[in-house]
Design a protein around this motif. Structure first.
Motif, PDB file in Angstrom:
ATOM      1  N   LEU A  34       0.768  -1.253  -0.103  1.00 54.04           N
ATOM      2  CA  LEU A  34       0.112   0.018   0.118  1.00 54.04           C
ATOM      3  C   LEU A  34       0.788   1.314   0.078  1.00 54.04           C
ATOM      4  N   LEU A  35       2.034   1.344   0.739  1.00 51.60           N
ATOM      5  CA  LEU A  35       2.971   2.323   0.593  1.00 51.60           C
ATOM      6  C   LEU A  35       3.615   2.443  -0.761  1.00 51.60           C
ATOM      7  N   GLY A  36       3.784   1.603  -1.361  1.00 50.19           N
ATOM      8  CA  GLY A  36       4.144   1.516  -2.981  1.00 50.19           C
ATOM      9  C   GLY A  36       3.209   2.050  -3.646  1.00 50.19           C
ATOM     10  N   ALA A  37       2.123   1.678  -3.422  1.00 50.93           N
ATOM     11  CA  ALA A  37       0.808   2.104  -4.360  1.00 50.93           C
ATOM     12  C   ALA A  37       0.614   3.475  -4.003  1.00 50.93           C
ATOM     13  N   ALA A  38       0.894   3.997  -2.805  1.00 53.19           N
ATOM     14  CA  ALA A  38       0.733   5.598  -2.500  1.00 53.19           C
ATOM     15  C   ALA A  38       1.857   6.095  -3.267  1.00 53.19           C
ATOM     16  N   ILE A  39       2.942   5.761  -3.306  1.00 52.20           N
ATOM     17  CA  ILE A  39       4.026   6.499  -3.828  1.00 52.20           C
ATOM     18  C   ILE A  39       3.828   6.688  -5.308  1.00 52.20           C
ATOM     19  N   ILE A  40       3.661   5.861  -6.121  1.00 58.67           N
ATOM     20  CA  ILE A  40       3.772   5.432  -7.477  1.00 58.67           C
ATOM     21  C   ILE A  40       2.120   6.377  -7.892  1.00 58.67           C
ATOM     22  N   SER A  41       1.268   6.150  -7.152  1.00 61.27           N
ATOM     23  CA  SER A  41       0.049   7.070  -7.616  1.00 61.27           C
ATOM     24  C   SER A  41       0.393   8.464  -7.353  1.00 61.27           C
ATOM     25  N   ALA A  42       0.973   8.848  -6.466  1.00 61.91           N
ATOM     26  CA  ALA A  42       1.360  10.421  -6.451  1.00 61.91           C
ATOM     27  C   ALA A  42       2.205  10.727  -7.427  1.00 61.91           C
ATOM     28  N   ALA A  43       3.088   9.768  -7.703  1.00 58.71           N
ATOM     29  CA  ALA A  43       4.248  10.315  -8.845  1.00 58.71           C
ATOM     30  C   ALA A  43       3.539  10.320  -9.894  1.00 58.71           C
ATOM     31  N   SER A  44       2.622   9.552 -10.326  1.00 56.98           N
ATOM     32  CA  SER A  44       1.733   9.466 -11.582  1.00 56.98           C
ATOM     33  C   SER A  44       0.901  10.859 -11.719  1.00 56.98           C
ATOM     34  N   LEU A  45       0.171  11.223 -10.538  1.00 57.60           N
ATOM     35  CA  LEU A  45      -0.712  12.315 -10.461  1.00 57.60           C
ATOM     36  C   LEU A  45       0.449  13.683 -10.811  1.00 57.60           C
ATOM     37  N   SER A  46       1.570  13.736 -10.294  1.00 64.13           N
ATOM     38  CA  SER A  46       2.293  14.502 -10.169  1.00 64.13           C
ATOM     39  C   SER A  46       2.669  15.022 -11.819  1.00 64.13           C
ATOM     40  N   LEU A  47       2.695  13.953 -12.486  1.00 66.57           N
ATOM     41  CA  LEU A  47       3.095  14.158 -14.048  1.00 66.57           C
ATOM     42  C   LEU A  47       1.826  14.860 -14.760  1.00 66.57           C
ATOM     43  N   LEU A  48       0.650  14.910 -14.149  1.00 62.89           N
ATOM     44  CA  LEU A  48      -0.398  15.463 -14.909  1.00 62.89           C
ATOM     45  C   LEU A  48      -0.421  17.304 -14.536  1.00 62.89           C
ATOM     46  N   LEU A  49       0.350  17.530 -13.498  1.00 62.12           N
ATOM     47  CA  LEU A  49       0.309  19.013 -13.237  1.00 62.12           C
ATOM     48  C   LEU A  49       0.992  19.839 -14.447  1.00 62.12           C
ATOM     49  N   ARG A  50      -0.037  21.191 -14.429  1.00 61.12           N
ATOM     50  CA  ARG A  50       0.650  22.086 -15.385  1.00 61.12           C
ATOM     51  C   ARG A  50       1.167  23.112 -14.581  1.00 61.12           C
ATOM     52  N   PRO A  51       2.033  23.940 -15.470  1.00 61.36           N
ATOM     53  CA  PRO A  51       2.712  25.114 -14.477  1.00 61.36           C
ATOM     54  C   PRO A  51       1.587  26.133 -14.185  1.00 61.36           C
ATOM     55  N   SER A  52       1.786  26.796 -13.316  1.00 62.86           N
ATOM     56  CA  SER A  52       0.663  27.682 -12.717  1.00 62.86           C
ATOM     57  C   SER A  52       1.178  29.047 -13.738  1.00 62.86           C
ATOM     58  N   ALA A  53       0.007  29.933 -13.812  1.00 61.66           N
ATOM     59  CA  ALA A  53       0.170  31.132 -14.831  1.00 61.66           C
ATOM     60  C   ALA A  53       1.011  32.098 -14.649  1.00 61.66           C
ATOM     61  N   GLY A  54       1.507  32.111 -13.074  1.00 64.50           N
ATOM     62  CA  GLY A  54       2.159  33.191 -12.850  1.00 64.50           C
ATOM     63  C   GLY A  54       3.968  32.710 -13.087  1.00 64.50           C
ATOM     64  N   LEU A  55       4.165  31.684 -13.296  1.00 65.17           N
ATOM     65  CA  LEU A  55       5.326  31.336 -13.498  1.00 65.17           C
ATOM     66  C   LEU A  55       6.048  30.902 -14.867  1.00 65.17           C
ATOM     67  N   ARG A  56       5.386  31.754 -15.848  1.00 64.79           N
ATOM     68  CA  ARG A  56       5.810  31.524 -17.313  1.00 64.79           C
ATOM     69  C   ARG A  56       6.676  32.533 -17.604  1.00 64.79           C
ATOM     70  N   ARG A  57       7.743  32.238 -18.081  1.00 63.81           N
ATOM     71  CA  ARG A  57       8.781  33.114 -18.480  1.00 63.81           C
ATOM     72  C   ARG A  57       8.929  32.886 -19.874  1.00 63.81           C
ATOM     73  N   ARG A  58       9.528  33.844 -20.377  1.00 59.16           N
ATOM     74  CA  ARG A  58      10.266  34.011 -21.827  1.00 59.16           C
ATOM     75  C   ARG A  58      11.175  33.172 -22.257  1.00 59.16           C
ATOM     76  N   SER A  59      11.342  32.644 -23.346  1.00 58.00           N
ATOM     77  CA  SER A  59      12.469  31.906 -23.870  1.00 58.00           C
ATOM     78  C   SER A  59      13.631  32.686 -24.223  1.00 58.00           C
ATOM     79  N   ALA A  60      14.753  32.374 -24.166  1.00 54.33           N
ATOM     80  CA  ALA A  60      15.852  33.255 -24.236  1.00 54.33           C
ATOM     81  C   ALA A  60      16.312  33.628 -25.833  1.00 54.33           C
ATOM     82  N   THR A  61      15.644  33.097 -26.807  1.00 48.18           N
ATOM     83  CA  THR A  61      15.698  33.525 -28.220  1.00 48.18           C
ATOM     84  C   THR A  61      14.580  34.281 -28.397  1.00 48.18           C
ATOM     85  N   ALA A  62      13.471  34.577 -27.579  1.00 50.19           N
ATOM     86  CA  ALA A  62      12.505  35.330 -28.005  1.00 50.19           C
ATOM     87  C   ALA A  62      12.921  36.769 -27.947  1.00 50.19           C
TER      88      ALA A  62
END
Length: 89
Positions: free
Chosen positions: A61-89
């Motif tokens: 169950l501990l392994g299930a919780a760790i892998i589930s949290a890791a897979s859910l973290s892959l779905l996160l999108r960056p927040s709107a306030g952290l968008r940066r311009r690229s160095a080439t722009a």
């Protein structure tokens, strides 16, 4: 074994619900979040059950919780306030 799988699926569902409740603006649609949480928990239970002794349910169950949290973290999108311009722009 069936109860262990059901327990890990419920654990994944609870983790997915908590993530969807706390971070709705950074996650995709709720059905995808719930399916990812459950699938991650079942996969984590399978991996830890296979790698470790099958008699230790709390480690699975501990392994299930760790892998589930890791897979859910892959779905996160960056927040709107952290968008940066690229160095080439």
């Amino acid at each position: 074994m069936i109860l262990e799988a059901l327990g890990s699926a419920v654990l994944g569902l609870v983790l997915a619900w908590a993530a969807a409740y706390r971070l709705p603006h950074r996650l995709p649609a709720r059905p995808l979040v719930f399916c990812t949480g459950i699938a991650g928990a079942l996969f984590g239970d399978f991996v830890t059950h296979t790698a470790l002794d099958p008699g230790i349910a709390w480690l699975s169950l501990l392994g299930a919780a760790i892998i589930s949290a890791a897979s859910l973290s892959l779905l996160l999108r960056p927040s709107a306030g952290l968008r940066r311009r690229s160095a080439t722009a």
